[in-house]
Scaffold this motif. Structure first.
Motif, PDB file in Angstrom:
ATOM      1  N   ASN A 184       6.161  71.908  97.674  1.00 33.45           N
ATOM      2  CA  ASN A 184       5.981  73.281  98.121  1.00 33.45           C
ATOM      3  C   ASN A 184       7.312  74.020  98.312  1.00 33.45           C
ATOM      4  OD1 ASN A 184       4.658  75.591  98.866  1.00 33.45           O
ATOM      5  ND2 ASN A 184       4.251  74.914 100.958  1.00 33.45           N
ATOM      6  N   PRO A 185       8.300  73.467  99.016  1.00 30.98           N
ATOM      7  CA  PRO A 185       9.583  74.186  99.143  1.00 30.98           C
ATOM      8  C   PRO A 185      10.279  74.412  97.803  1.00 30.98           C
ATOM      9  CG  PRO A 185       9.472  72.432 100.760  1.00 30.98           C
ATOM     10  CD  PRO A 185       8.287  72.281  99.876  1.00 30.98           C
ATOM     11  N   LEU A 186      10.192  73.443  96.895  1.00 29.61           N
ATOM     12  CA  LEU A 186      10.809  73.629  95.584  1.00 29.61           C
ATOM     13  C   LEU A 186      10.164  74.797  94.841  1.00 29.61           C
ATOM     14  CD1 LEU A 186      11.297  69.974  94.314  1.00 29.61           C
ATOM     15  CD2 LEU A 186      13.046  71.548  95.131  1.00 29.61           C
ATOM     16  N   HIS A 187       8.846  74.915  94.965  1.00 30.94           N
ATOM     17  CA  HIS A 187       8.133  76.012  94.315  1.00 30.94           C
ATOM     18  C   HIS A 187       8.481  77.355  94.970  1.00 30.94           C
ATOM     19  CE1 HIS A 187       4.964  78.095  92.171  1.00 30.94           C
ATOM     20  NE2 HIS A 187       4.538  78.590  93.326  1.00 30.94           N
ATOM     21  N   GLN A 188       8.488  77.387  96.289  1.00 31.36           N
ATOM     22  CA  GLN A 188       8.764  78.633  97.006  1.00 31.36           C
ATOM     23  C   GLN A 188      10.188  79.133  96.770  1.00 31.36           C
ATOM     24  OE1 GLN A 188       6.626  80.535  98.684  1.00 31.36           O
ATOM     25  NE2 GLN A 188       4.973  79.122  98.207  1.00 31.36           N
ATOM     26  N   LEU A 189      11.132  78.240  96.628  1.00 34.87           N
ATOM     27  CA  LEU A 189      12.519  78.626  96.385  1.00 34.87           C
ATOM     28  C   LEU A 189      12.799  78.930  94.921  1.00 34.87           C
ATOM     29  CD1 LEU A 189      14.320  76.076  98.713  1.00 34.87           C
ATOM     30  CD2 LEU A 189      14.088  78.545  99.066  1.00 34.87           C
ATOM     31  N   GLY A 190      11.834  78.649  94.052  1.00 35.46           N
ATOM     32  CA  GLY A 190      12.002  78.920  92.632  1.00 35.46           C
ATOM     33  C   GLY A 190      12.823  77.880  91.902  1.00 35.46           C
ATOM     34  N   ILE A 191      13.076  76.750  92.532  1.00 33.93           N
ATOM     35  CA  ILE A 191      13.849  75.689  91.893  1.00 33.93           C
ATOM     36  C   ILE A 191      12.998  74.986  90.842  1.00 33.93           C
ATOM     37  CG2 ILE A 191      15.018  73.484  92.280  1.00 33.93           C
ATOM     38  CD1 ILE A 191      15.739  74.586  95.077  1.00 33.93           C
ATOM     39  N   TYR A 192      11.736  74.735  91.168  1.00 33.34           N
ATOM     40  CA  TYR A 192      10.812  74.075  90.251  1.00 33.34           C
ATOM     41  C   TYR A 192       9.466  74.767  90.366  1.00 33.34           C
ATOM     42  CZ  TYR A 192       7.993  70.448  88.060  1.00 33.34           C
ATOM     43  OH  TYR A 192       7.133  69.774  87.241  1.00 33.34           O
ATOM     44  N   LYS A 193       9.146  75.566  89.373  1.00 35.01           N
ATOM     45  CA  LYS A 193       7.869  76.278  89.377  1.00 35.01           C
ATOM     46  C   LYS A 193       6.768  75.314  88.958  1.00 35.01           C
ATOM     47  CE  LYS A 193       9.199  80.462  90.354  1.00 35.01           C
ATOM     48  NZ  LYS A 193       8.776  81.170  91.511  1.00 35.01           N
ATOM     49  N   SER A 194       5.685  75.313  89.704  1.00 36.01           N
ATOM     50  CA  SER A 194       4.564  74.456  89.344  1.00 36.01           C
ATOM     51  C   SER A 194       3.255  75.195  89.582  1.00 36.01           C
ATOM     52  CB  SER A 194       4.604  73.148  90.135  1.00 36.01           C
ATOM     53  OG  SER A 194       4.533  73.416  91.514  1.00 36.01           O
ATOM     54  N   ASN A 195       2.209  74.601  89.122  1.00 38.90           N
ATOM     55  CA  ASN A 195       0.867  75.138  89.212  1.00 38.90           C
ATOM     56  C   ASN A 195       0.392  75.088  90.669  1.00 38.90           C
ATOM     57  OD1 ASN A 195      -1.879  75.600  88.914  1.00 38.90           O
ATOM     58  ND2 ASN A 195      -2.037  74.304  87.086  1.00 38.90           N
ATOM     59  N   PRO A 196      -0.352  76.090  91.144  1.00 37.29           N
ATOM     60  CA  PRO A 196      -0.884  76.017  92.513  1.00 37.29           C
ATOM     61  C   PRO A 196      -1.766  74.793  92.739  1.00 37.29           C
ATOM     62  CG  PRO A 196      -1.100  78.246  91.682  1.00 37.29           C
ATOM     63  CD  PRO A 196      -0.622  77.404  90.539  1.00 37.29           C
ATOM     64  N   GLY A 197      -2.410  74.318  91.687  1.00 36.42           N
ATOM     65  CA  GLY A 197      -3.217  73.103  91.810  1.00 36.42           C
ATOM     66  C   GLY A 197      -2.365  71.882  92.125  1.00 36.42           C
ATOM     67  N   VAL A 198      -1.183  71.835  91.540  1.00 34.22           N
ATOM     68  CA  VAL A 198      -0.264  70.722  91.804  1.00 34.22           C
ATOM     69  C   VAL A 198       0.214  70.781  93.250  1.00 34.22           C
ATOM     70  CG1 VAL A 198       1.965  69.711  91.183  1.00 34.22           C
ATOM     71  CG2 VAL A 198       0.439  70.540  89.399  1.00 34.22           C
ATOM     72  N   ILE A 199       0.501  71.987  93.716  1.00 35.33           N
ATOM     73  CA  ILE A 199       0.935  72.161  95.110  1.00 35.33           C
ATOM     74  C   ILE A 199      -0.177  71.711  96.056  1.00 35.33           C
ATOM     75  CG2 ILE A 199       1.687  73.838  96.850  1.00 35.33           C
ATOM     76  CD1 ILE A 199       3.734  73.578  94.701  1.00 35.33           C
ATOM     77  N   GLY A 200      -1.419  72.110  95.741  1.00 42.45           N
ATOM     78  CA  GLY A 200      -2.564  71.715  96.572  1.00 42.45           C
ATOM     79  C   GLY A 200      -2.799  70.218  96.549  1.00 42.45           C
ATOM     80  N   LEU A 201      -2.686  69.614  95.373  1.00 45.26           N
ATOM     81  CA  LEU A 201      -2.871  68.165  95.265  1.00 45.26           C
ATOM     82  C   LEU A 201      -1.784  67.419  96.037  1.00 45.26           C
ATOM     83  CD1 LEU A 201      -4.493  65.847  93.987  1.00 45.26           C
ATOM     84  CD2 LEU A 201      -2.909  65.958  92.058  1.00 45.26           C
ATOM     85  N   GLY A 202      -0.555  67.918  95.961  1.00 45.36           N
ATOM     86  CA  GLY A 202       0.535  67.310  96.729  1.00 45.36           C
ATOM     87  C   GLY A 202       0.283  67.398  98.220  1.00 45.36           C
ATOM     88  N   GLY A 203      -0.225  68.546  98.675  1.00 46.94           N
ATOM     89  CA  GLY A 203      -0.567  68.693 100.096  1.00 46.94           C
ATOM     90  C   GLY A 203      -1.689  67.767 100.509  1.00 46.94           C
ATOM     91  N   LEU A 204      -2.680  67.613  99.629  1.00 46.73           N
ATOM     92  CA  LEU A 204      -3.801  66.714  99.923  1.00 46.73           C
ATOM     93  C   LEU A 204      -3.335  65.266 100.027  1.00 46.73           C
ATOM     94  CD1 LEU A 204      -6.907  66.340 100.199  1.00 46.73           C
ATOM     95  CD2 LEU A 204      -6.927  65.976  97.730  1.00 46.73           C
ATOM     96  N   VAL A 205      -2.540  64.831  99.073  1.00 47.97           N
ATOM     97  CA  VAL A 205      -2.048  63.444  99.090  1.00 47.97           C
ATOM     98  C   VAL A 205      -1.167  63.215 100.320  1.00 47.97           C
ATOM     99  CG1 VAL A 205      -0.565  61.790  97.880  1.00 47.97           C
ATOM    100  CG2 VAL A 205      -2.222  63.145  96.602  1.00 47.97           C
ATOM    101  N   SER A 206      -0.337  64.191 100.659  1.00 50.36           N
ATOM    102  CA  SER A 206       0.514  64.073 101.839  1.00 50.36           C
ATOM    103  C   SER A 206      -0.328  63.981 103.113  1.00 50.36           C
ATOM    104  CB  SER A 206       1.462  65.258 101.913  1.00 50.36           C
ATOM    105  OG  SER A 206       2.232  65.199 103.080  1.00 50.36           O
ATOM    106  N   SER A 207      -1.390  64.773 103.184  1.00 49.81           N
ATOM    107  CA  SER A 207      -2.263  64.735 104.361  1.00 49.81           C
ATOM    108  C   SER A 207      -2.986  63.400 104.474  1.00 49.81           C
ATOM    109  CB  SER A 207      -3.283  65.868 104.293  1.00 49.81           C
ATOM    110  OG  SER A 207      -2.630  67.111 104.326  1.00 49.81           O
ATOM    111  N   VAL A 208      -3.459  62.887 103.352  1.00 45.19           N
ATOM    112  CA  VAL A 208      -4.145  61.582 103.365  1.00 45.19           C
ATOM    113  C   VAL A 208      -3.163  60.488 103.789  1.00 45.19           C
ATOM    114  CG1 VAL A 208      -5.239  59.841 101.900  1.00 45.19           C
ATOM    115  CG2 VAL A 208      -5.928  62.230 101.715  1.00 45.19           C
TER     116      VAL A 208
END
Length: 102
Positions: A62-86
């Protein structure tokens, strides 16, 4: 055709300076393979470290996407958040999986 055969025979007769198959690329990949093997073995021996590493890798998306360092799909951001929460839920549910700091 004769030239190719002549060159091949010449190479076979004269010993080369470098051993066959040696190159800088092979040395680089050998170093990378040994590093990845060491990393894999370390993470396999220490499941809490593996879980914490996965959680941190997912959290950095998420921070990499927000800072524009690594643009990714919102689905990837959501999946990363889900895996982190689990992974966080696992550390709460199983206290032995929590990374211990001394």
């Amino acid at each position: 055709m004769e030239q190719v055969a002549h060159d091949r025979a010449k190479r076979e007769k004269s010993p080369s300076q470098e051993p066959l198959g040696y190159s800088v690329a092979n040395e680089e990949t050998e170093w990378l393979q040994s590093f990845l093997l060491l990393l894999f073995r370390s993470l396999r021996k220490h499941p809490p470290l593996f879980l914490d590493t996965v959680k941190n890798l997912c959290d950095i998306l998420n921070p990499l996407h927000q800072l524009g360092i690594y643009k990714s799909n919102p689905g990837v951001i959501g999946l990363g958040g889900l895996v982190s929460s689990v992974a966080g839920i696992i550390t709460v549910a199983c206290p032995h999986m929590k990374l211990k700091t001394h």
